[in-house]
Every structure is written in C-alpha cells, then in structure tokens.
Design a protein around this motif. Sequence first.
Motif, PDB file in Angstrom:
ATOM      1  N   SER A   1       0.871  -1.180   0.000  1.00 43.02           N
ATOM      2  CA  SER A   1       0.000   0.000   0.000  1.00 43.02           C
ATOM      3  C   SER A   1       0.904   1.224   0.000  1.00 43.02           C
ATOM      4  O   SER A   1       1.217   1.765   1.049  1.00 43.02           O
ATOM      5  CB  SER A   1      -0.908  -0.002   1.225  1.00 43.02           C
ATOM      6  OG  SER A   1      -0.141  -0.187   2.400  1.00 43.02           O
ATOM      7  N   PRO A   2       1.371   1.663  -1.177  1.00 47.52           N
ATOM      8  CA  PRO A   2       2.439   2.662  -1.223  1.00 47.52           C
ATOM      9  C   PRO A   2       2.077   4.045  -0.725  1.00 47.52           C
ATOM     10  O   PRO A   2       2.956   4.800  -0.351  1.00 47.52           O
ATOM     11  CB  PRO A   2       2.805   2.695  -2.713  1.00 47.52           C
ATOM     12  CG  PRO A   2       1.591   2.188  -3.431  1.00 47.52           C
ATOM     13  CD  PRO A   2       0.965   1.193  -2.506  1.00 47.52           C
ATOM     14  N   TYR A   3       0.799   4.406  -0.693  1.00 49.26           N
ATOM     15  CA  TYR A   3       0.485   5.767  -0.273  1.00 49.26           C
ATOM     16  C   TYR A   3      -0.984   5.914   0.093  1.00 49.26           C
ATOM     17  O   TYR A   3      -1.831   5.097  -0.270  1.00 49.26           O
ATOM     18  CB  TYR A   3       0.824   6.768  -1.373  1.00 49.26           C
ATOM     19  CG  TYR A   3      -0.114   6.676  -2.559  1.00 49.26           C
ATOM     20  CD1 TYR A   3      -1.296   7.430  -2.607  1.00 49.26           C
ATOM     21  CD2 TYR A   3       0.152   5.816  -3.611  1.00 49.26           C
ATOM     22  CE1 TYR A   3      -2.159   7.329  -3.669  1.00 49.26           C
ATOM     23  CE2 TYR A   3      -0.716   5.711  -4.684  1.00 49.26           C
ATOM     24  CZ  TYR A   3      -1.862   6.461  -4.708  1.00 49.26           C
ATOM     25  OH  TYR A   3      -2.739   6.349  -5.762  1.00 49.26           O
ATOM     26  N   LEU A   4      -1.277   6.996   0.828  1.00 49.24           N
ATOM     27  CA  LEU A   4      -2.634   7.446   1.112  1.00 49.24           C
ATOM     28  C   LEU A   4      -2.673   8.946   0.863  1.00 49.24           C
ATOM     29  O   LEU A   4      -1.635   9.620   0.900  1.00 49.24           O
ATOM     30  CB  LEU A   4      -3.022   7.136   2.560  1.00 49.24           C
ATOM     31  CG  LEU A   4      -3.042   5.665   2.982  1.00 49.24           C
ATOM     32  CD1 LEU A   4      -3.217   5.550   4.496  1.00 49.24           C
ATOM     33  CD2 LEU A   4      -4.149   4.900   2.262  1.00 49.24           C
ATOM     34  N   LEU A   5      -3.862   9.481   0.626  1.00 48.67           N
ATOM     35  CA  LEU A   5      -4.050  10.915   0.419  1.00 48.67           C
ATOM     36  C   LEU A   5      -4.932  11.475   1.523  1.00 48.67           C
ATOM     37  O   LEU A   5      -5.862  10.811   1.984  1.00 48.67           O
ATOM     38  CB  LEU A   5      -4.710  11.190  -0.938  1.00 48.67           C
ATOM     39  CG  LEU A   5      -3.925  10.792  -2.187  1.00 48.67           C
ATOM     40  CD1 LEU A   5      -4.758  11.091  -3.429  1.00 48.67           C
ATOM     41  CD2 LEU A   5      -2.602  11.525  -2.266  1.00 48.67           C
TER      42      LEU A   5
ATOM     43  N   ILE B   1       0.609  10.407   2.554  1.00 46.67           N
ATOM     44  CA  ILE B   1       1.168   9.552   3.593  1.00 46.67           C
ATOM     45  C   ILE B   1       1.750   8.329   2.908  1.00 46.67           C
ATOM     46  O   ILE B   1       1.055   7.638   2.148  1.00 46.67           O
ATOM     47  CB  ILE B   1       0.095   9.131   4.623  1.00 46.67           C
ATOM     48  CG1 ILE B   1      -0.493  10.363   5.328  1.00 46.67           C
ATOM     49  CG2 ILE B   1       0.692   8.202   5.663  1.00 46.67           C
ATOM     50  CD1 ILE B   1      -1.759  10.874   4.722  1.00 46.67           C
ATOM     51  N   THR B   2       3.027   8.062   3.138  1.00 47.32           N
ATOM     52  CA  THR B   2       3.703   6.963   2.478  1.00 47.32           C
ATOM     53  C   THR B   2       4.781   6.410   3.393  1.00 47.32           C
ATOM     54  O   THR B   2       5.003   6.926   4.497  1.00 47.32           O
ATOM     55  CB  THR B   2       4.315   7.426   1.135  1.00 47.32           C
ATOM     56  OG1 THR B   2       4.840   6.304   0.435  1.00 47.32           O
ATOM     57  CG2 THR B   2       5.417   8.454   1.359  1.00 47.32           C
ATOM     58  N   LYS B   3       5.456   5.367   2.947  1.00 49.63           N
ATOM     59  CA  LYS B   3       6.564   4.781   3.700  1.00 49.63           C
ATOM     60  C   LYS B   3       7.842   4.920   2.882  1.00 49.63           C
ATOM     61  O   LYS B   3       7.831   4.722   1.656  1.00 49.63           O
ATOM     62  CB  LYS B   3       6.292   3.311   4.015  1.00 49.63           C
ATOM     63  CG  LYS B   3       5.114   3.097   4.961  1.00 49.63           C
ATOM     64  CD  LYS B   3       4.891   1.621   5.245  1.00 49.63           C
ATOM     65  CE  LYS B   3       6.009   1.034   6.079  1.00 49.63           C
ATOM     66  NZ  LYS B   3       5.740  -0.384   6.436  1.00 49.63           N
TER      67      LYS B   3
ATOM     68  N   HIS C   1      11.190   1.989   5.866  1.00 49.43           N
ATOM     69  CA  HIS C   1       9.916   1.553   6.448  1.00 49.43           C
ATOM     70  C   HIS C   1       9.365   2.540   7.466  1.00 49.43           C
ATOM     71  O   HIS C   1       8.536   2.173   8.299  1.00 49.43           O
ATOM     72  CB  HIS C   1      10.043   0.167   7.092  1.00 49.43           C
ATOM     73  CG  HIS C   1      10.589  -0.877   6.170  1.00 49.43           C
ATOM     74  ND1 HIS C   1       9.874  -1.347   5.092  1.00 49.43           N
ATOM     75  CD2 HIS C   1      11.791  -1.519   6.145  1.00 49.43           C
ATOM     76  CE1 HIS C   1      10.605  -2.252   4.444  1.00 49.43           C
ATOM     77  NE2 HIS C   1      11.766  -2.365   5.058  1.00 49.43           N
ATOM     78  N   ASN C   2       9.794   3.795   7.397  1.00 53.71           N
ATOM     79  CA  ASN C   2       9.218   4.832   8.241  1.00 53.71           C
ATOM     80  C   ASN C   2       7.987   5.417   7.562  1.00 53.71           C
ATOM     81  O   ASN C   2       7.990   5.648   6.348  1.00 53.71           O
ATOM     82  CB  ASN C   2      10.231   5.948   8.501  1.00 53.71           C
ATOM     83  CG  ASN C   2      11.414   5.474   9.316  1.00 53.71           C
ATOM     84  OD1 ASN C   2      11.247   4.790  10.322  1.00 53.71           O
ATOM     85  ND2 ASN C   2      12.615   5.816   8.886  1.00 53.71           N
ATOM     86  N   ILE C   3       6.936   5.641   8.340  1.00 51.80           N
ATOM     87  CA  ILE C   3       5.737   6.296   7.812  1.00 51.80           C
ATOM     88  C   ILE C   3       5.973   7.800   7.776  1.00 51.80           C
ATOM     89  O   ILE C   3       6.317   8.400   8.795  1.00 51.80           O
ATOM     90  CB  ILE C   3       4.515   5.968   8.678  1.00 51.80           C
ATOM     91  CG1 ILE C   3       4.234   4.459   8.653  1.00 51.80           C
ATOM     92  CG2 ILE C   3       3.284   6.737   8.193  1.00 51.80           C
ATOM     93  CD1 ILE C   3       3.133   4.028   9.585  1.00 51.80           C
ATOM     94  N   MET C   4       5.816   8.406   6.609  1.00 51.70           N
ATOM     95  CA  MET C   4       6.030   9.836   6.443  1.00 51.70           C
ATOM     96  C   MET C   4       4.716  10.529   6.096  1.00 51.70           C
ATOM     97  O   MET C   4       3.940  10.029   5.283  1.00 51.70           O
ATOM     98  CB  MET C   4       7.044  10.116   5.341  1.00 51.70           C
ATOM     99  CG  MET C   4       8.430   9.543   5.550  1.00 51.70           C
ATOM    100  SD  MET C   4       9.583  10.175   4.302  1.00 51.70           S
ATOM    101  CE  MET C   4       8.743   9.674   2.777  1.00 51.70           C
TER     102      MET C   4
END
Length: 472
Positions: free
Chosen positions: A391-395, A405-407, A411-414
């Motif tokens: 799940s590469p990203y969220l908006l 929102i991505t990793k 493997h850090n959530i940014m």
Amino acid sequence: MGGVLSRSNHKSNVGELIEGSQSASCKRQRTSDSFWEHSPRLIPSLPDEISIQILARLPRIHHLSAKLVSRSWKAAVMSSELYRCRKELGTTEEWLYLLTKTDGDKLLWYAFDPISIKWQRLPPMPATAVNDEPKSGLSGLRAWNMVGSSIRIADAIRGWLGRKNALDQVPFCGCAIGAVDGCLYALGGFFRAAAMTSVWRYDPIVNSWNEVSPMSIARAYCKTGVLNGKLYVVGGVTRDRGGLTPLQSAEVFDPHTGIWSEVPSMPFSKAQMLPTAFLADLLKPIATGMTSYQGKLYVPQSLYCWPFFVDVGGEVYDPETNAWVEMPIGMGDGWPARQAGTKLSVTVEGELYALDPSTTLDSARIKVYDHQDDSWKVIEGDIPINDDSESPYLLAGFLGKLHVITKDANHNIMVMQADRQNHSVPSPSTSSNKIVHEVPELVLGSEANMWRVIASRSGGSAELVSCQILDV
C-alpha cells in the motif's frame, strides 16, 4: 491552499496561554484536593458556562492532563457540550487518523496532531462476532490482502476462484472506513466467511468504540463518502447462495438520528451496454472509489474478469435530484488508479486531487481535475513513493493543504505536506504550445522544494490501510 496555518498558529498561542493557567490550576489541585472534588462548580467562583468556554479553548493534546484535575473536569472534557462549544468558538482542531495493519493481521489506529507534532494510539477496534456459516464461495480471501482501502481486488478474485486457503477468521476483513461529525466509522466487512451489516463508531471525545445502527445490507469492500453531514455507502460485495455478488445498492447514515436510509442504486450503465450476454455475465461491475466534490458524490467504476480490469468511467449522485447520472467522460477516463480496482482521491479547498503512481517505480505525480475542461492536469514534480510496499500511499487534506502519507525505504511512515502553490505545466498528452489552466502546483525537487515532511514514525512491516480527518 494556504492561509490556514496562521489560524493554526493562533490556536497554538492560545493553547500555550491556557497551558500555563492549567499548570497553575494543577498546583492548586495538589494543595486542596478535597475542595476541588467537592466543589459544585468546574472552576470556583465562575459559572460553569464560563468554565466550559475556558476548557473549550484548551488544545486537545492537553485533554488527557485536564481529565486528571478532578472528576468534574473529566466529565466536562468528555462531554458533547464541550464539543459543541468548540465548534461554536471555532477552536476545533483537525487531526489525522491513520489505520495500519501489522504482519499478524492486527489493525492499529494512530492519531496525529499536526500542531504539537505528536502521535497517539487509539484503543483497539473491538472483536466482532457473527454466526458461523459455510465458507463455500469465499474460499481464498486472505485478510492481509483485503482490509479497508488496501484491498487488492485481483487477489480477492483469485480467492473467489478457490486458488488460496480458506478465509482467516479476522474481524473487519474488507471493512470500509469513513468519518463524519467528528467520529470514525468501520462498516461491514467479512468475518468467518459471512458479510456483515455491523457498524462501529469511534468517538474521540470519550476515546472508545461502540456499535451503532447496522446497515440494511451486509456488504464488504464498499466505498464511503460524506455529503451534507451524512455518511454514504455504495457498492461492495455480499454473499448469497451463489457465492459473492457485486452490489449496486447504496444507503446513507445520518449521525444525528442514527438512522440508515435507502439511496437509489447505481445504474452501472456502462455494464448494461455490453454487446453480448456472455460478456455481461463474464464482466462484473464494481465501484472502485468515491469522493465528495462540488456538492455531489463521484463514484469511479470498473468491470472485472479475473485477472483483468477495465475502467468504465463512473457515475455521479446528486442529492438534490436523488438520482445518478453518468460521470463526465474526461474525469472517468483519466482518474488515476493506485492498484487494480482502487482509485484514491481527495478534495482540498474545493480542488479534486488524485495521485498517479505510474511515473516510475520510485515516484509518482499529482493530478488535479479541471471541471471546465473535463480533464486531469499533471502537476509538476515527482513525489517519492516506495513502490515495494503493498500500500504505497494514502491521500489526505487537512489544514487546507494536500498531504501524502507513504513509507520510505527504511519503512518509516512519512506525512508529507504540499507547502506552496504555483502554476501547473502541460500534461504529457498536451501539446507543448498549448496554454494550460492555472491550477495549484506542487513541486518536489532541488529547484523548488514544494513538499516537506511534517511528521514521521517507525512503521516497520505495517501496511497503510486508510486515513481520515476528524475536526474535533
């Protein structure tokens, strides 16, 4: 998309002043506990109406400390009256709520306060229970591939064909996530091979989950959207004697009355225009997303026949006419897809954004919809997306700005925020000598860094599932 930060800074300053007075109050509490516990008023010598207005100006990050002052303060902080007062005073705060899933199929919620830059973990979602039913027709649904918005429909269909093991008994498998009136909602899903009608609500004021009125139809993988303060649910799949059946139905939940009402079913008009009965039986229509835009609900759709997906535009629900119409052609044809069967988008300051991950393996681009031209405009500048993730990203859109929102590779959530605006550039399909509409531009690069990481946290192997914004 700017201008909101100044309001946020004002809130922060107010919070610092109140925090100081709160600290003094706590000192007084320690010296006179018995007086505070037995005082009939929240603050001695002040009417409770005034005290509530004082507490309503306290930043949410300090509410936990405020609950420790006295029983009356705890009751006040957890009351709906305080929430109503915050809305009247304009002191509500937008927080980001992020749902992740661990290797053990455990769902974890985190809340992020963009003002204090702090994360908080929410109480776990409750275990649900439904009657055991035969697993025929659902064999192969793997929970780690089918929770919330991280659904991988290709894997789901492989499962329907019996190419994987039996469904794991994990609650909220394939549930939908929504947010309305300051609360989170987890709707439907599968548990023990049965589709569920259950709806669970998280109230941040009392920091707990509780079950509310169920949907009229058991469904999983449905899409949610908010319009006029109501939560809409469309599509998804349910289970009958023949196995899994796609749904065209829709319904709406009023959080003030707690009542579900029927909405006209989606026509899936493109599916009705297939040239042969064979194709109509072979290709199944599904809703692949939903967003609220310009007072209407926009639902992109696809036809699937494992392992193939065909985008077929979509349909638009108008609450004024209580009817569905066909989505504009340019909007439907150009809507970027994150993965097969999943189309994410977000509306920020009246603009509809989507992210196109197809640029390269390690980057993506933002697109913004131009309703005048009925086309999607590509915004200059790549966004780093680690495409190795399931799940590469969220908006998300909050504080009046677009967020991704991505990793990262570690493997850090940014949480990345679009920091400025500029002018857009032509999309690759646009002639180089054509003048393009002016739309917000988001640029990431050494020449003009338009994105900044406002928060990060260790993500490990956790998968990004969904994100919502609550203004409380």
